[in-house]
Write an enzyme that holds these catalytic residues in place. Structure first.
Site, mmCIF file in Angstrom:
data_model
loop_
_atom_site.group_PDB
_atom_site.id
_atom_site.type_symbol
_atom_site.label_atom_id
_atom_site.label_comp_id
_atom_site.label_asym_id
_atom_site.label_seq_id
_atom_site.Cartn_x
_atom_site.Cartn_y
_atom_site.Cartn_z
ATOM 1 N N ARG A 242 0.931 -1.028 0.155
ATOM 2 C CA ARG A 242 -0.110 0.013 -0.054
ATOM 3 C C ARG A 242 0.743 1.040 0.208
ATOM 4 N NH1 ARG A 242 -3.735 -2.472 -1.665
ATOM 5 N NH2 ARG A 242 -5.764 -2.933 -0.781
ATOM 6 N N GLU A 271 -2.934 7.642 -4.401
ATOM 7 C CA GLU A 271 -3.382 7.308 -5.924
ATOM 8 C C GLU A 271 -4.741 7.947 -6.075
ATOM 9 O OE1 GLU A 271 -3.613 3.083 -6.091
ATOM 10 O OE2 GLU A 271 -1.738 2.863 -5.077
ATOM 11 N N HIS A 289 -0.424 0.456 -10.249
ATOM 12 C CA HIS A 289 -1.099 -0.316 -9.471
ATOM 13 C C HIS A 289 -1.515 -1.726 -10.147
ATOM 14 C CE1 HIS A 289 -3.625 -0.482 -5.225
ATOM 15 N NE2 HIS A 289 -3.247 -1.722 -5.614
#
Length: 323
Positions: A242, A271, A289
């Site tokens: 993360r 993000e 991602h």
């Protein structure tokens, strides 16, 4: 005819998953495939029996306390649930499930990809070539390092970390890991992995550090300036976990001073925004991602989420309950 349960799906899913949902439920899929607003999520809590969200949906205590709420299950698409306030869900009596395991192999592969790209300076090379700046082969051009004989340090040692370790062994890497609890002896033996007592000790010894810890308050900026200062000079940092677990400003500074030689990142603090400093750093490999982005993994994640929906509405125990 018995009314079917209503399910709100917040992003487009693989075709086979959407077809299964449509066959079993009164389902509304987010056709524009743009993250739902807080108002849209609140409406979904009132109008649907279950929500099938993703990491792009922030489900906080305020949302979970929606007046007139109908939703009784949040069947998350993904293993990480730091975007959901689990304590608030428990307090509200809302069940929460996730999809662990389905993305293990894909994410482990991506961690290795980032290691190889960072170590061999592949990102720099591609940018140079596409910009028309490559002048031809020469002995000193973009010399990187081999991973063979290097030490891989894993922070966190769950499924994905173990999958990464198995692949790294094939590259001739030595495996260290740090986690709150030791792995089973047979797992350590199978992977040739040794546990170290602290993250600082791991940073000092590892040539490549790969992060595999969950997001959330407890791990926010786990990798900060203090920890980065302990890194072996010239180390590589990889993050497929993360974005919140890394202090990006501290990482940029460590890259600038050469304490960290390169970083391979698939996740970011804010993000989908990526900091200008990371984008400008020549020794970064940056992916959008893609950890679970294989056809097999994304479909399996969706099917696992539907399995949880099926179990819940059939009155069975949730296979993958987290709250």
């Amino acid at each position: 005819m018995t009314a079917r349960h209503r399910v709100r799906v917040t992003r487009r899913l693989p075709e086979a998953v959407e077809a299964r949902l449509a066959a079993q439920y009164d389902v509304v899929v987010n056709q524009p495939d743009i993250a739902l607003s807080a108002t849209e999520l609140r409406d979904a809590m009132r109008e649907f029996d279950a929500i099938l969200p993703t990491i792009t949906d922030r489900i906080d205590a305020d949302l979970l306390a929606t007046s007139g709420r109908r939703a009784a299950l949040i069947a998350n698409y993904g293993a990480g649930v730091d975007h959901i306030d689990l304590a608030a869900a428990r307090a509200a009596g809302i069940a929460v499930s996730n999809t662990p395991g389905a993305l293990t192999e894909a994410t482990a592969e991506l961690a290795i990809l980032l290691m190889l790209m960072a170590a061999r300076r592949a990102g720099e090379g591609e940018r140079e070539l596409r910009a028309g700046e490559w002048t031809g082969w020469r002995p000193t051009h973009l010399v990187g390092q081999s991973l063979d004989g290097c030490t891989l340090g894993l922070i966190g040692f769950g499924r994905i970390a173990q999958g990464t370790a198995a692949r790294a062994r094939g590259l001739g890497m030595r495996i260290l890991y740090f986690s709150r609890s030791p792995a089973a002896t047979e797992i350590e033996a199978a992977l040739g992995a040794s546990r170290v007592d602290t993250a600082e000790a791991l940073m000092a010894e590892a040539d490549v550090v790969s992060l595999h810890i969950p997001g959330g308050r407890a791990t926010h900026h786990f990798v900060d300036a203090v920890l980065l200062a302990k890194a072996k000079p010239g180390a590589i940092l990889v993050n497929t976990a993360r974005g919140s677990v890394v202090d990006e400003a501290a990482l940029v500074a460590a890259l600038a001073e050469g304490r960290i030689a390169a970083a391979g990142l698939d996740v970011y603090e804010n993000e989908p925004t990526v900091s200008a400093a990371l984008l400008a750093s020549p020794r970064t490999v940056l992916l959008p991602h893609l950890g679970s982005a294989t056809k097999g993994a994304r479909e399996a994640m969706g099917m696992q989420a539907v399995d949880n929906l099926d179990a819940f509405f059939a009155g069975r125990a949730l296979p993958d309950r987290v709250a």
